[in-house]
Write an enzyme that holds these catalytic residues in place. Structure first.
Site, short mmCIF file in Angstrom:
data_model
loop_
_atom_site.label_atom_id
_atom_site.label_comp_id
_atom_site.label_asym_id
_atom_site.label_seq_id
_atom_site.Cartn_x
_atom_site.Cartn_y
_atom_site.Cartn_z
CB THR A 1 45.42 71.39 -18.91
OG1 THR A 1 45.34 72.33 -19.97
CG2 THR A 1 45.55 70.00 -19.47
CG ASP B 1 46.85 74.19 -15.00
OD1 ASP B 1 47.13 75.09 -15.80
OD2 ASP B 1 47.06 72.99 -15.23
CG ASP C 1 47.38 68.23 -14.11
OD1 ASP C 1 47.82 69.32 -14.55
OD2 ASP C 1 46.68 67.45 -14.80
#
Length: 800
Positions: free
Chosen positions: A318, A316, A556
């Protein structure tokens, strides 16, 4: 800015509180009363094994029981030298207990550091507490990404959407209203609110599941199940062979009873690969300790093994390739909008969300709130719809509603502003669109009628270590796929800056085929995917797995939870949402993507080395079974006393295996563990057993008179030692200085036993004459050459 507190009862998006104000939660006295009654959430945060369980698991094993019985027998019928194998098992078991206890302490201390702390409201004040301190009736506050720790009933809801898929399998988030049931184990995907705890501790819906999910365990791993399979086969071989050996030594041979028992035990003990289980446990435990020092919490031990087998890692953007924070670099008004007015709108939007994400936090930092604006309705950001919103009563009484989100979602495909946005995205900048809404915020079509007002340009902070980590994966032949909810071009630009191979081939996930095979083909052919929805992330993991890939997923955010759960290995950042950390097998507490190579390397070290040493142990098991069968069929005395095989096992397996199991190893773990090990162990063991027995028969014909038996055994021991050393030399490749030194030290140890008088007497080993010892060396050389040839042939012709 103040939130309006009247007249919003007709608003379905943001219900107002009763006039008496928000509930204050329990008082300190009420909390103390409930604690005294035992109405606390007493489910352990981590269910690692207790010291008693660790001791029990290491001591009370099937093979320890067999060896224990044989040890007790030997203590009564033979000199202490023939009982050395028992002391070795005690030492091994002790090492296993100590290492697992150290690993447990490491895990438990890291679990406390990484533990998410729910927010509860008591006496009107919000405070973070441990989940185990929640009591019945507590008012628990919720925000995006929070995991619901106990069962309860919703009290306050602000566009609260809860994902219960981990419990019910239902993929769509559930909108919660006051009075609705809240289930422990589910998590918040959008909005916020609070609920009253109605069931705590083991009564909560998901408590038992959560306890089992986080258990410190060594099960559910190909390595462990492979070893169990091997031990099952060994047991089947060992039982009939041992019975035959007992009969041949006690009944057929009219020999000294105690000596017959000693030789019988000498035949049974080496069939048991007892050190293999110990070394596997120790290797895993030391892996946990090593990773713990790097602030990496391994929530399930097999995750170390799983990550070693990974060939595809989904990242991911970000929080993984970029740091969590962002900076507003530019504001571009559109369609004649006044920049000063737009700044006020952005300031008000920032204040409208009590739990802003990274993008909104950057806007809050750049544009202060205007006090005269009041929020009358809010729509929290959702990764599924790609925008958030709020309605305001402005300072002059004017009402307005605004949306903030992805430009390519809020703008029509032919809007000229998209060209400008595309140019910004190509520079790796993130662009949000501020648009005035013309209807109710909870209308699914509100985005279609929005008028663009401004572009907010954000710069993402690249992780300084991300480029090196991506380069590591490339070198290790692990394919990296960047999967993000952001604009595909922007994501590709970021990946390109970090040197990701294939970053120029970006794919907008909205155009991906839904059919699994077609999606898998697109995933194999491309490296960067943008505008991916949470459900698509999950589908993409499944598509890759359908092609035989072992997939690791990092993330996250709450939008990563479903994909993390379905991936072979889920990796969460320590600063990630509570729900993300709950489902991940590995949590990077230092939030450093650069820790991943250490985890991969640790897994490869464990798996590669255990595969190596398993061959050593199982060659011994095979040659022991072969020797026992040959003894039974030929009706001769068994070759060795236990002391001889204890010496051989220590020098050719025990000590070398311990060092080899902890050595560096960067080879990717291969599947089919049992097949890979047995294709070497069976031919190697058969040749070693046959050659040793041939040496023994030759010695029986060569020696006669007093001391003949000792001379025969010594010649056979020399032959077996040399063959076993050659197997060790093959397993130890490729050679390094310390591996050559290790092999040399083991050879020197055996030479000392053969030359030092008291060691000769202790181990009852003495080479007599020169003819038979040199014959033993020659037989061992031929057998070693045969093993070398067959191992090379196996490498080429017998696939794992």
């Amino acid at each position: 800015m103040t939130h309006i507190d009247a007249g919003a009862e007709l608003d379905p998006v943001h219900p107002v509180q009763p006039p008496e104000g928000p509930p204050k939660g329990l008082s300190a006295a009420e909390v103390a009363e409930r604690v005294a009654r035992g109405e606390v959430n007493d489910v352990p945060v981590r269910s690692s094994r207790s010291l008693a369980e660790i001791i029990r698991a290491n001591v009370f094993t099937r093979f320890n029981a067999i060896i224990g019985v044989l040890w007790v027998i030997m203590l009564f019928v033979a000199p202490i030298q023939d009982s050395l194998f028992g002391f070795v098992i005690v030492a091994n078991t002790g090492i296993g207990i100590i290492q697992e206890w150290r690993a447990k302490k490491t895990l438990d201390s890291l679990a406390v550091i990484g533990e998410a702390k729910p927010t509860v409201r008591r006496d009107g004040r919000a405070a973070e507490i441990s989940a185990s301190e929640i009591v019945l009736g507590d008012l628990v506050e919720l925000g995006p990404g929070d995991k619901i720790p106990v069962d309860g009933e919703a009290v306050e809801t602000d566009s609260l959407e809860v994902d219960e898929s981990l419990l019910t399998g239902e993929a769509d988030p559930v909108v919660k209203k006051p009075g609705d049931r809240m289930m422990s184990g589910s998590f918040v995907v959008a909005g916020g609110g609070s609920f009253t705890a109605t069931k705590v501790g083991r009564e909560a819906y998901a408590a038992q599941l959560a306890e089992e999910a986080s258990r410190f365990t060594l099960v559910h791993s190909e390595l462990r199940s492979g070893i169990s399979t091997i031990l099952k086969y060994v047991t089947w071989l060992m039982v009939p062979t041992s019975v035959g050996l007992v009969i041949s030594q006690l009944v057929v041979k009219d020999d000294n009873f105690k000596e017959s028992i000693a030789y019988t035990v000498g035949g049974i003990v080496p069939m048991i690969p007892e050190g293999l289980v110990l070394l596997t446990s120790v290797a895993f435990a030391i892996g946990v300790i090593r990773l713990g020092r790097k602030q990496c919490l391994v929530q399930e031990l097999p995750a170390i093994e799983g990550l070693a087998r990974v060939d595809t890692v989904c990242l991911d953007k970000t929080g993984t390739l970029t740091e969590g924070g962002m900076d507003v670099t530019e504001l571009r008004p559109l369609n004649g909008s006044d920049e000063e007015y737009v700044r006020k709108v952005l300031g008000a939007l920032g204040e409208s969300d009590p739990r802003p994400n990274a993008s909104l936090q950057a806007i809050i930092d750049a544009y202060p709130d205007s006090e005269e604006w009041r929020c009358t309705e809010s729509l929290p950001f959702s990764s599924a719809r790609k925008y958030s919103g709020a309605s305001f009563s402005e300072g002059d009484g004017t009402a307005s509603a605004w949306l903030l989100g992805a430009p390519d979602v809020l703008l029509p495909d032919d809007d000229p502003a998209l060209t400008e946005i595309e140019e910004l995205n190509e520079q790796g900048l993130r662009v949000l669109l501020l648009a005035r809404a013309a209807g109710d915020l909870d209308d699914p079509d509100v985005a279609d009628r929005a008028d663009a007002a401004a572009l907010v340009v954000l710069e993402q902070r690249l992780r300084p270590d991300a480029a090196d980590t991506l380069r590591y994966f490339e070198e290790q032949d692990v394919a990296a796929k960047v999967i993000s909810g952001d604009n595909a071009v922007s994501v590709g630009a970021v990946a390109g800056k970090l040197g990701l191979p294939g970053a120029q081939n970006t794919v907008d996930a909205r155009r991906l085929p839904a059919e699994k095979d077609e999606m898998a083909r697109a995933l194999d052919d491309n490296a960067v995917f943008g505008r991916v929805t949470p459900q698509q992330k999950r589908d993409m993991v499944g598509a890759l797995q359908s092609r035989g890939h072992t997939v690791a997923m990092t993330g996250d955010g709450v939008n990563d939870v479903l994909a993390l759960k379905d991936a072979d290995i889920g990796v969460s950042m320590g600063s990630g949402s509570e729900a993300t950390r709950a489902v991940a097998q590995i949590v990077l507490l230092n939030n450093s993507f650069a820790t991943l190579p250490s985890v991969v390397a640790e897994g490869r070290r464990v798996i590669g080395n255990i595969t190596r040493v398993a061959t050593l142990f199982l060659v011994k098991t095979v040659y022991s079974v072969i020797l026992a069968l040959l003894v039974v069929c030929s009706q001769v005395e068994y070759l060795f006393l236990p002391r001889h095989l204890t010496l051989l096992s220590t020098l050719t397996i025990g000590v070398p295996a311990f060092f080899l199991a902890l050595a560096p190893n960067k080879e990717r773990a291969q599947p089919h563990f049992v097949r890979r090990v047995m294709r070497y162990a069976i031919p190697g063991g058969v040749i070693a057993g046959g050659a040793t027995f041939a040496t023994y028969l030759l010695a029986r014909h060569h020696y006669e008179g007093a001391g003949a038996r000792e001379a025969e055994t010594s010649a056979a021991t020399l032959a077996l030692f040399l063959i076993a050393m050659w197997v060790l030399a093959i397993i130890a490749r490729p050679y390094t200085w310390w591996r050559i030194g290790l092999i040399g030290a083991m050879g020197l140890g055996f030479l000392l036993v053969l030359t030092v008088p008291w060691l000769q007497d202790f181990f009852q080993l003495k080479l007599v004459g020169t003819t038979m010892p040199w014959a033993a060396v020659a037989i061992a050389a031929v057998a070693s050459l045969a093993i070398e040839v067959i191992y090379r042939w196996v490498d080429r012709r017998v696939p794992a």
